[in-house]
Motif scaffolding. Structure first.
Motif, PDB file in Angstrom:
ATOM      1  N   LYS B  21       0.854  -1.189   0.000  1.00 36.41           N
ATOM      2  CA  LYS B  21       0.000   0.000   0.000  1.00 36.41           C
ATOM      3  C   LYS B  21       0.894   1.244   0.000  1.00 36.41           C
ATOM      4  N   LYS B  22       0.418   2.316  -0.599  1.00 38.56           N
ATOM      5  CA  LYS B  22       1.183   3.558  -0.567  1.00 38.56           C
ATOM      6  C   LYS B  22       1.291   4.136   0.837  1.00 38.56           C
ATOM      7  N   SER B  23       0.453   3.644   1.744  1.00 36.31           N
ATOM      8  CA  SER B  23       0.527   4.107   3.123  1.00 36.31           C
ATOM      9  C   SER B  23       1.566   3.317   3.926  1.00 36.31           C
TER      10      SER B  23
ATOM     11  N   ALA C 127       2.819  16.537  -3.193  1.00 35.72           N
ATOM     12  CA  ALA C 127       1.663  15.870  -3.800  1.00 35.72           C
ATOM     13  C   ALA C 127       1.669  14.385  -3.428  1.00 35.72           C
ATOM     14  N   ARG C 128       2.851  13.791  -3.415  1.00 39.47           N
ATOM     15  CA  ARG C 128       2.940  12.375  -3.046  1.00 39.47           C
ATOM     16  C   ARG C 128       2.625  12.162  -1.563  1.00 39.47           C
ATOM     17  N   ARG C 129       3.002  13.119  -0.737  1.00 39.39           N
ATOM     18  CA  ARG C 129       2.618  13.043   0.683  1.00 39.39           C
ATOM     19  C   ARG C 129       1.097  13.150   0.805  1.00 39.39           C
ATOM     20  N   MET C 151      -4.320  12.334  -7.832  1.00 37.54           N
ATOM     21  CA  MET C 151      -3.088  12.686  -7.117  1.00 37.54           C
ATOM     22  C   MET C 151      -1.894  11.930  -7.681  1.00 37.54           C
ATOM     23  N   ASN C 152      -2.109  10.697  -8.086  1.00 36.56           N
ATOM     24  CA  ASN C 152      -1.037   9.892  -8.688  1.00 36.56           C
ATOM     25  C   ASN C 152      -0.538  10.590  -9.953  1.00 36.56           C
ATOM     26  N   ARG C 153      -1.487  11.036 -10.775  1.00 33.61           N
ATOM     27  CA  ARG C 153      -1.099  11.704 -12.010  1.00 33.61           C
ATOM     28  C   ARG C 153      -0.489  13.077 -11.749  1.00 33.61           C
ATOM     29  N   SER C 155       1.487  14.117  -9.405  1.00 31.51           N
ATOM     30  CA  SER C 155       2.930  14.136  -9.103  1.00 31.51           C
ATOM     31  C   SER C 155       3.745  13.892 -10.374  1.00 31.51           C
ATOM     32  N   ASP C 156       3.191  13.106 -11.315  1.00 32.70           N
ATOM     33  CA  ASP C 156       3.890  12.923 -12.592  1.00 32.70           C
ATOM     34  C   ASP C 156       3.824  14.213 -13.416  1.00 32.70           C
ATOM     35  N   TYR C 157       2.707  14.930 -13.312  1.00 36.93           N
ATOM     36  CA  TYR C 157       2.604  16.231 -13.972  1.00 36.93           C
ATOM     37  C   TYR C 157       3.739  17.147 -13.503  1.00 36.93           C
TER      38      TYR C 157
HETATM   39 MG    MG Z   1       2.853   7.291  -9.669  1.00 32.75          MG
END
Ligand code: MG
Ligand code: B12
Ligand code: B12
Ligand code: B12
Ligand code: 5AD
Ligand code: 5AD
Ligand code: 5AD
Ligand code: MG
Ligand code: MG
Lengths: 181, 181, 181
Positions: B21-23, C127-129, C151-153, C155-157
């Motif tokens: 998990k990302k957590s 953003a990843r946090r 949110m996943n996208r 951080s890639d942005y």
């Molecule tokens: Mg990612």
């Protein structure tokens, strides 16, 4: 004396009066207050001319955050805390003072504008993170009740100050508009 | 190959050798190291003339933080970690070197001064947050003991470097004074 | 109306539809989204000429993060969320658009370069946090599935945008090289 004592190399450290793991929740709380304090240091480098009043406030707040940090680090039962209700009252006066400068608000605004305003918004959100970390410990260990009151007001102070910077530098805050169709 | 693989869209992700998990607390630890690394990138844009030595240090540290990140992401049992005791020894030498430039200290100082010094203080506090996240996992999963030692020294490095920047740019650190009456 | 309502002085606060502790995990999630939003405000002050396209993106994203925040704060069962799949699709198009400007990548790069690129990397890590905090709550409370995808996208942005800034300002990203002997 060297600054690096190596005493923390196994992951332990010292509160005032107790040895604990660095993952201790008190350490998390005053560590986050320290993070906020350093961000205020960054913010201070960006305050524009015409905001000398705010510079003074921010430096006063930096001192107060060390007072708060000492209270959060202290595990010995006591009542004479460093943090005082007067600190909060001062903040309230300053909020009223900056708030009057800006037009009334009925929506959220996008954080940003002048560099100093942008940093003040960042201070606002890190102050709220610090507040959450203080609330985390306040139910389990003895902490000054004033700590939460002070942090609650401090984030509103940063909001009011951010708006005043934008007014004084002729930048308009952009109101949030929902994308909902 | 596209950078966005969409594989994390359900909240899962990959360590080196395991799906989690990302957590997951390891992800929290190297994610915080990555946050520190990016703040060093910001800091590097503000280092003044006369501090080329510090620029080199900071770039070296950026590489080392990726080495550390790889170790924290690795769940396969192993002993040949990327992170080396020599990284710590280098930091200690640099702390001694910068520390000599600044007057002796017997109080806390307000984080700030030159923009670079202010950012270095912010790096210091984020390094300490990363240290806390590494301590969090170190009791539960296999991590290099050097990781905590290195992070402990790194925050002292940032403190010493911040002071050196202010000395070299003729700015005086402001000592903390308690508001207590 | 005063901005400081004092209603949070005992550590409680309001979601949309419920009174909770400030240490509530939803508050942590949208509080971190707010922190990211403020950092975008800082980033916007540093975007160089020739990147007006990116300025527009970032402001659009700021609005979207308030939409997301409202969804995360809402505890009333519902399906008509503010956050929409179109926000993600827009990000994907922009990632492709910026990604083409930069040379192909097969290694990590040191976060930094132009000030705006450095801040965009910091946005990436925050953003990843925020993504991790949303994943934290998504298993326990009702949240829009799109929140994690977005949110996943995002951080890639930020990664793609950071690289584009460096290309456009003629700065080369430095590839990470392991110190391992
Ligand atoms: Mg990612
Ligand atoms: C809690 C704490 C912190 C907290 C919170 C403090 C707060 N008030 O907000 C935070 C996280 C901010 C902190 C940060 C640091 N700390 Co500290 N801290 C402590 C601790 C546990 C209690 C200090 C305190 O608050 N006392 C209450 C105050 C208000 O009363 P006081 O007695 O007058 O305290 C004064 C002295 O402790 C002092 N002081 C005396 N000698 C030195 C030397 C140095 C180099 C410094 C920075 C301070 C210092 O400064 C205080 C106020 O001016 C002490 C250890 C201990 N048990 O005493 C370490 C201690 C003072 N910290 C230390 C260090 C190294 C630091 C950092 C440099 C670490 C880092 N790399 O970030 C920073 C410096 C921050 C700054 N801006 O100056 C060392 C100093 C070692 C030395 N003699 O050289 C100590 C002794 C711990 C140790 N054994 O390693 N700290
Ligand atoms: C742990 C990890 C991270 C961690 C810690 C890494 C560290 N060392 O500190 C952190 C959080 C920093 C991270 C960040 C990113 N990562 Co990453 N990461 C990984 C992971 C799980 C292991 C990598 C590792 O450390 N290997 C040990 C190293 C030292 O050994 P290595 O074999 O030589 O590793 C090299 C390659 O993996 C590589 N690499 C190969 N192709 C590509 C392509 C891209 C675009 C990038 C950035 C790197 C990369 O770079 C490494 C060193 O130079 C891999 C997936 C996997 N299981 O391999 C993903 C992976 C490499 N990451 C990926 C991505 C997209 C990123 C980010 C862009 C995400 C983001 N939006 O922030 C950033 C880029 C950061 C940067 N500055 O360049 C993708 C790359 C996809 C692709 N081929 O285009 C991977 C493959 C995961 C995936 N399937 O989506 N990551
Ligand atoms: C969730 C929430 C937040 C979250 C997330 C919001 C999001 N969408 O991302 C975050 C953390 C961002 C937040 C921040 C703040 N908030 Co708030 N927030 C709320 C809450 C609980 C729900 C708002 C919401 O999202 N509604 C859904 C939206 C999209 O629908 P809406 O009905 O149209 O909402 C609008 C109004 O609520 C409104 N609004 C009406 N009057 C005022 C007055 C002020 C001063 C502000 C800033 C907004 C505001 O703005 C919204 C959109 O434009 C409300 C309390 C409540 N239960 O309503 C407080 C509330 C709106 N917040 C408040 C405050 C003070 C703030 C902050 C200034 C706190 C601070 N010091 O940081 C900031 C301002 C941020 C900014 N950039 O403008 C106060 C406003 C008090 C007042 N009337 O003067 C409220 C009423 C809570 C309270 N009782 O104290 N908040
Ligand atoms: C304006 C809104 O912000 C939220 N709120 C109140 N305190 C905090 C904090 N420390 N951190 C994040 N969000 C908070 C509540 O939901 C409040 O209503
Ligand atoms: C200087 C003081 O800072 C505290 N301390 C030690 N390590 C950390 C950390 N990673 N984060 C926050 N605070 C820390 C201890 O209380 C130490 O004595
Ligand atoms: C590139 C690598 O980053 C890690 N990863 C994926 N999502 C996050 C996040 N929200 N925070 C930190 N790290 C993350 C995974 O290990 C992935 O493979
Ligand atoms: Mg409040
Ligand atoms: Mg230490």
């Amino acid at each position: 004396m060297k600054i690096y004592t190596k005493s923390g190399d196994e992951g332990d450290t010292h509160l005032i009066g107790k040895k604990v793991k660095k993952s201790n929740e008190r350490v998390e709380a005053y560590g986050t207050v320290d993070e906020l304090n350093s961000l205020i240091g960054v913010t201070l480098t960006s305050i524009p001319d015409g905001c000398e009043d705010m510079k003074e406030d921010l430096q006063k707040i930096q001192h107060e955050l060390f007072d708060l940090g000492a209270d959060l680090a202290n595990v010995t039962t006591r009542e004479n805390y460093y943090i005082q209700n007067e600190f909060t009252i001062y903040l309230e006066n300053r909020i009223d003072y900056y708030w009057e400068e800006a037009p009334p608000l009925e929506q959220f605004i996008l954080p940003g504008g002048h560099t100093a305003a942008a940093y003040l918004h960042q201070c606002r959100t890190v102050a709220r993170r610090a507040e959450r970390r203080i609330v985390d410990i306040s139910e389990e260990v003895q902490t000054p009740a004033e700590a939460i009151v002070y942090m609650n007001r401090l984030s509103d102070y940063f909001f009011a100050a951010a708006r005043a910077v934008n007014v004084r530098t002729d930048l308009e805050d952009i109101p949030y508009r929902s994308n909902r169709k």
